[in-house]
Design a protein around this motif. Sequence first.
Motif, PDB file in Angstrom:
ATOM      1  N   THR A   1      16.764  -5.759  -0.183  1.00  0.00           N
ATOM      2  CA  THR A   1      16.862  -5.800   1.274  1.00  0.00           C
ATOM      3  C   THR A   1      15.481  -6.099   1.838  1.00  0.00           C
ATOM      4  N   TYR A   2      15.438  -6.734   3.013  1.00  0.00           N
ATOM      5  CA  TYR A   2      14.186  -7.257   3.548  1.00  0.00           C
ATOM      6  C   TYR A   2      13.915  -6.714   4.946  1.00  0.00           C
ATOM      7  N   ASN A   3      12.651  -6.734   5.317  1.00  0.00           N
ATOM      8  CA  ASN A   3      12.229  -6.433   6.675  1.00  0.00           C
ATOM      9  C   ASN A   3      10.878  -7.103   6.875  1.00  0.00           C
ATOM     10  N   GLU A   4      10.323  -7.006   8.039  1.00  0.00           N
ATOM     11  CA  GLU A   4       8.998  -7.559   8.285  1.00  0.00           C
ATOM     12  C   GLU A   4       8.180  -6.542   9.067  1.00  0.00           C
ATOM     13  N   VAL A   5       6.878  -6.600   8.890  1.00  0.00           N
ATOM     14  CA  VAL A   5       5.997  -5.634   9.531  1.00  0.00           C
ATOM     15  C   VAL A   5       4.869  -6.365  10.244  1.00  0.00           C
ATOM     16  N   ASP A   6       4.561  -5.888  11.428  1.00  0.00           N
ATOM     17  CA  ASP A   6       3.440  -6.400  12.220  1.00  0.00           C
ATOM     18  C   ASP A   6       2.180  -5.680  11.741  1.00  0.00           C
ATOM     19  N   MET A   7       1.246  -6.418  11.189  1.00  0.00           N
ATOM     20  CA  MET A   7       0.054  -5.822  10.575  1.00  0.00           C
ATOM     21  C   MET A   7      -1.109  -5.661  11.551  1.00  0.00           C
ATOM     22  N   THR A   8      -0.856  -5.847  12.838  1.00  0.00           N
ATOM     23  CA  THR A   8      -1.940  -5.811  13.825  1.00  0.00           C
ATOM     24  C   THR A   8      -2.716  -4.512  13.794  1.00  0.00           C
ATOM     25  N   GLU A   9      -2.010  -3.373  13.850  1.00  0.00           N
ATOM     26  CA  GLU A   9      -2.686  -2.080  13.944  1.00  0.00           C
ATOM     27  C   GLU A   9      -3.439  -1.736  12.659  1.00  0.00           C
ATOM     28  N   VAL A  10      -2.843  -2.031  11.508  1.00  0.00           N
ATOM     29  CA  VAL A  10      -3.522  -1.745  10.239  1.00  0.00           C
ATOM     30  C   VAL A  10      -4.777  -2.600  10.101  1.00  0.00           C
ATOM     31  N   MET A  11      -4.676  -3.861  10.470  1.00  0.00           N
ATOM     32  CA  MET A  11      -5.838  -4.755  10.371  1.00  0.00           C
ATOM     33  C   MET A  11      -6.944  -4.315  11.320  1.00  0.00           C
ATOM     34  N   ALA A  12      -6.561  -3.865  12.510  1.00  0.00           N
ATOM     35  CA  ALA A  12      -7.562  -3.404  13.476  1.00  0.00           C
ATOM     36  C   ALA A  12      -8.244  -2.132  12.980  1.00  0.00           C
ATOM     37  N   LEU A  13      -7.459  -1.198  12.453  1.00  0.00           N
ATOM     38  CA  LEU A  13      -8.020   0.048  11.937  1.00  0.00           C
ATOM     39  C   LEU A  13      -8.947  -0.217  10.755  1.00  0.00           C
ATOM     40  N   ARG A  14      -8.508  -1.099   9.871  1.00  0.00           N
ATOM     41  CA  ARG A  14      -9.332  -1.434   8.704  1.00  0.00           C
ATOM     42  C   ARG A  14     -10.624  -2.110   9.138  1.00  0.00           C
TER      43      ARG A  14
ATOM     44  N   ARG B   1     -14.210  -0.263  -1.253  1.00  0.00           N
ATOM     45  CA  ARG B   1     -13.733  -0.998  -0.087  1.00  0.00           C
ATOM     46  C   ARG B   1     -12.387  -0.447   0.383  1.00  0.00           C
ATOM     47  N   LEU B   2     -12.175  -0.514   1.679  1.00  0.00           N
ATOM     48  CA  LEU B   2     -10.897  -0.104   2.260  1.00  0.00           C
ATOM     49  C   LEU B   2      -9.975  -1.320   2.294  1.00  0.00           C
ATOM     50  N   GLY B   3      -8.918  -1.284   1.489  1.00  0.00           N
ATOM     51  CA  GLY B   3      -7.971  -2.395   1.434  1.00  0.00           C
ATOM     52  C   GLY B   3      -6.653  -2.025   2.084  1.00  0.00           C
ATOM     53  N   PHE B   4      -5.681  -2.912   1.935  1.00  0.00           N
ATOM     54  CA  PHE B   4      -4.361  -2.657   2.507  1.00  0.00           C
ATOM     55  C   PHE B   4      -3.501  -1.776   1.589  1.00  0.00           C
ATOM     56  N   MET B   5      -3.815  -1.764   0.271  1.00  0.00           N
ATOM     57  CA  MET B   5      -2.938  -1.076  -0.672  1.00  0.00           C
ATOM     58  C   MET B   5      -2.851   0.424  -0.393  1.00  0.00           C
ATOM     59  N   SER B   6      -3.955   1.028   0.056  1.00  0.00           N
ATOM     60  CA  SER B   6      -3.905   2.464   0.331  1.00  0.00           C
ATOM     61  C   SER B   6      -2.973   2.760   1.503  1.00  0.00           C
ATOM     62  N   PHE B   7      -2.932   1.865   2.500  1.00  0.00           N
ATOM     63  CA  PHE B   7      -2.014   2.050   3.628  1.00  0.00           C
ATOM     64  C   PHE B   7      -0.559   1.954   3.159  1.00  0.00           C
TER      65      PHE B   7
END
Length: 522
Positions: free
Chosen positions: A321-334, A348-354
């Motif tokens: 099953t699929y969905n999509e996510v807006d990465m705006t907030e995570v990218m801004a926080l990172r 380094r702070l990457g996306f995988m920890s999120f």
Amino acid sequence: MTTEIRVPTLGESVTEATVATWFKKPGDKVAVDEMLCELETDKVTVEVPSPAAGTLADIVAAEGETVGVDALLGNISEEGNAGPEEVKPRSDEADGERVQAKSEETPDPAPAQASGGDTIDVMVPTLGESVTEATVATWFKKEGDQVEADEMLCELETDKVSVEVPAPAAGVLGKILKPEGETVEAGGKLAEMTSGAGGAAAAPKPEAGTQEPEAAPAAKASDKDIEDAPSAKKAMAEAGISADQVTGSGRDGRIMKEDVQKAVAAATSARSAAPEAKAPPRAPVPADDAAREERVKMTRLRQTIARRLKDAQNTAAMLTTYNEVDMTEVMALRSQYKDEFEKKHGVRLGFMSFFTKACCHALKEVPEVNAEIDGTDVVYKNFVHMGIAAGTPQGLVVPVIRDVDSMSFAEIEKAISEKGRRARDGKLSMGEMQGGTFTISNGGVYGSLMSSPILNPPQSGILGMHKIQDRPMVVDGEIKIRPMMYLALSYDHRIVDGKGAVTFLVRVKEALEDPRRLLMDL
């Protein structure tokens, strides 16, 4: 004369073990090579034979105690009049194994010290739990080369890890018995070498086949009190089978873990009604094309990957099953905290920890995605051992980060970085790739926009991450450009319903689009 019983070499990267069972008690008579006790590590079960004939004088490490390599387990009071010259000093043993004192029934016809050097066997080391064979990948030395103790002689490749074989002593490499490309079994002989006069000589290991063969294991009688291996008991409990369904191959019919695995495999084969489908034969190739082709044998790792992926498709009722996510907030926080994060934590702070944190949060609400099927039972895991799929030059591997649900962002990033580096270097042990409860696969690093990941059995769920791509989205009634990522959850429909799968993805989406929810446990 007293002979010490010590912990043998336990295998690559294994430094300690637990004393599981003592088969003898102080005062018992023992024969040379008779099993005295059994040690359990996090990978394998190791039996400790008696180094000499005599009487077990005392037990130093009792059952349940943790012991290191070469630690003292107990002492044996020898019988007979074995001369002191028959026991070599332990300082001469470069490979950490103790010289076995000879019993009076097997006298030494001539002292080995008088010869030009002892012949020492180079053996295949313990390859790990459930691994019985390997392929000789590379010989670093050739016949006639001088080698130092513990110098790397060759490298073996299994379907999971690469294993380096060190020289058991200083000397000269004599005859190579298994050339590159040949398949060898655990405990088999790779080569022979001669201990050099200038180096520290190690006692030769007993050659395979030179020991007097033991009688075939007797059937396990119901009136005999034979203690099965603890690892075998655990395996039988997990497989849901009883001891009378397993034929023991250990001493006196004792059931070992390998016996349980064979019994489970036999039962599975018997239940399979349809014969295994074979790949169709290759279509004829024109001579001109055949001359321009190159045929290369699949590595053992690639064969294992192919087999496991196909088994997953054949066994599980797999659905995505699929969905999509807006990465705006995570990218801004990172972006806001990445420099300060790296300065403080050294990573380094990457996306995988999120994503890892978001998945742990969602798995609490939908625990069946973190569970597995065992026969007719569902086993729920009250912990998260996260598998992080990593591509390497040798193929795809999935190192496992244990108890990731109790880790901080910094601890997760450090673990992912360390596991990824070890994966690329081929240094992961089998223990580091086992026991995962859920997996994350990031195809986005290669530019994948959408895919359906395949389950990693016996897990019931795997999350696929993909490329972040700017797309026009409707936000508060206006069209805006947003960094979007498609998410894909493949799951076993036998245990996870559609509602649970969709709920899981929605919770991951919500946590990533508003990371503050992770802090508030919402």
